[in-house]
Design an enzyme around this catalytic site. Structure first.
Site, short mmCIF file in Angstrom:
data_model
loop_
_atom_site.label_atom_id
_atom_site.label_comp_id
_atom_site.label_asym_id
_atom_site.label_seq_id
_atom_site.Cartn_x
_atom_site.Cartn_y
_atom_site.Cartn_z
N HIS A 1 86.73 1.17 85.19
CA HIS A 1 87.84 0.48 86.49
C HIS A 1 88.23 1.69 87.18
O HIS A 1 89.14 2.43 86.80
CB HIS A 1 89.01 -0.03 85.74
CG HIS A 1 89.92 -1.07 86.34
ND1 HIS A 1 90.69 -1.70 86.06
CD2 HIS A 1 89.70 -1.25 87.88
CE1 HIS A 1 91.27 -2.37 86.77
NE2 HIS A 1 90.77 -2.34 88.09
N TYR B 1 95.93 -5.18 84.67
CA TYR B 1 96.30 -6.35 85.20
C TYR B 1 97.73 -6.90 84.48
O TYR B 1 97.63 -7.41 83.61
CB TYR B 1 95.56 -7.49 85.74
CG TYR B 1 94.22 -7.44 86.34
CD1 TYR B 1 94.37 -6.38 87.41
CD2 TYR B 1 93.06 -8.07 86.33
CE1 TYR B 1 93.14 -5.82 88.10
CE2 TYR B 1 91.90 -7.35 86.94
CZ TYR B 1 92.07 -6.68 87.78
OH TYR B 1 90.96 -6.22 88.48
#
Length: 322
Positions: A125, A60
């Site tokens: 992820h 992110y």
């Protein structure tokens, strides 16, 4: 209860986490620029109001979200043992790499950015972008070593396609992977997560659901340009937004409360980056916990609009918390 938010057990991990979780992707300026002081204030407000679960990723904002969250955690108004911290590995601004060498290095770097000595939960992820066999034979064993070293306490996997969870969970040693983080599969327009809940419960897997607003489609605002949803889904969501607006209601609140009413899901992750967002979301969550009924007639109208695109998904791309 903590600050009005109930704590729910996360599978067999022994962790108890708030029914509303703080999604850290907006701290990486994913949904627009956020002042650092506002981002930090939102984390502190979340903790003050009883949110004890914070999730982030080095992906992110290409480590920005972790860095900002780390600054916030340095001065968070609760002890380290009173909050549950989750981050991820394998997906980065530069791409995907689930090798043992890089995920080991990645966790060490995340700990430094987050200003902590351990994370409670580490997720592989978006596993569908790597080799699922590598996740099973290399990534999870590497994370197990980090667990043995005390750097991570529990291991999870995240992704969009639900069948990827089954593939990995059926092949890893029992108890090695304890949590799944699914996104965009338990919301007003998509409830396909329910199809695998019995399977996950049978294995004692904790369930985290992110993106109850379908990555912005149900936020009541224009979703980001990069949103991968097909046009027909975007059009239907816009119609649902208008139905709510016509009655002076917030579709975002309706969507969040709809997602949170299912107690088989330990927590619903929502991206937040301002004190106002935190307060609104906590208020909506507490209403659910206290048994408040939302407008069933409005819900029926919205579901009718969304029915033609029910469970319509897309090729996985970004995973965000909204």
């Amino acid at each position: 209860m903590a600050g009005g938010l109930r704590l729910r057990e996360l599978g067999g991990t022994g962790l108890k986490i708030s029914s509303l979780g703080f999604g850290g992707s907006p701290l990486g300026n994913i949904f627009g620029s956020v002042k650092e002081e506002d981002a930090i204030a939102s984390v502190h407000e979340a903790a003050r109001l009883g949110i004890n679960f914070f999730d982030v990723s080095p992906y992110y904002g290409d480590t920005l979200a972790e860095t900002v969250l780390g600054k916030a955690l340095k001065s968070i108004p609760i002890p380290r043992e009173d909050y549950v911290l989750s981050t991820k590995c394998g997906r980065y601004g530069s791409g995907f790499d689930f090798s043992a060498e890089l995920v080991t290095k990645s966790v060490d770097e995340s700990l430094q950015r987050l200003n902590v000595t351990y994370v409670d939960l580490i997720h592989c992820h978006d596993i569908e972008f790597g080799s699922l066999d590598q996740i099973v034979t290399e990534t999870v064993p590497a994370l197990q070593k980090l667990k043995d070293a005390g750097k991570v306490r529990h291991i999870g996997i995240s992704g969009l396609p639900l069948n990827a969870f089954r593939y990995v969970l059926d092949r890893v040693p029992k108890g090695s992977v304890e949590v799944v983080l699914s996104y965009c599969h338990y919301s007003l327009n998509d409830t396909s997560l329910l199809e695998i809940v019995p399977y996950l419960q049978e294995k004692g897997i904790g369930i985290i659901s992110a993106s109850p607003l379908s990555m912005g489609l149900l936020s009541g605002q224009t979703p980001p340009e990069w949103h991968p949803a097909p046009l027909e889904l975007k059009v239907a969501c816009n119609k649902a937004i208008e139905v709510c607006k016509a009655q002076g209601k917030s579709i975002a609140k309706l969507a969040l409360q709809y997602a949170m009413r299912n107690h088989d899901i330990a927590t619903t992750l929502v991206g937040m980056n301002s004190i106002e967002q935190v307060q609104e979301n906590v208020k909506a969550a507490i209403e659910v916990e206290q048994g408040a009924k939302y407008d069933e007639e409005l819900l029926k109208e919205v579901e009718k609009v969304l029915q033609p695109v029910k469970n319509l998904t897309w090729s996985s791309g970004r995973d965000e918390n909204n």
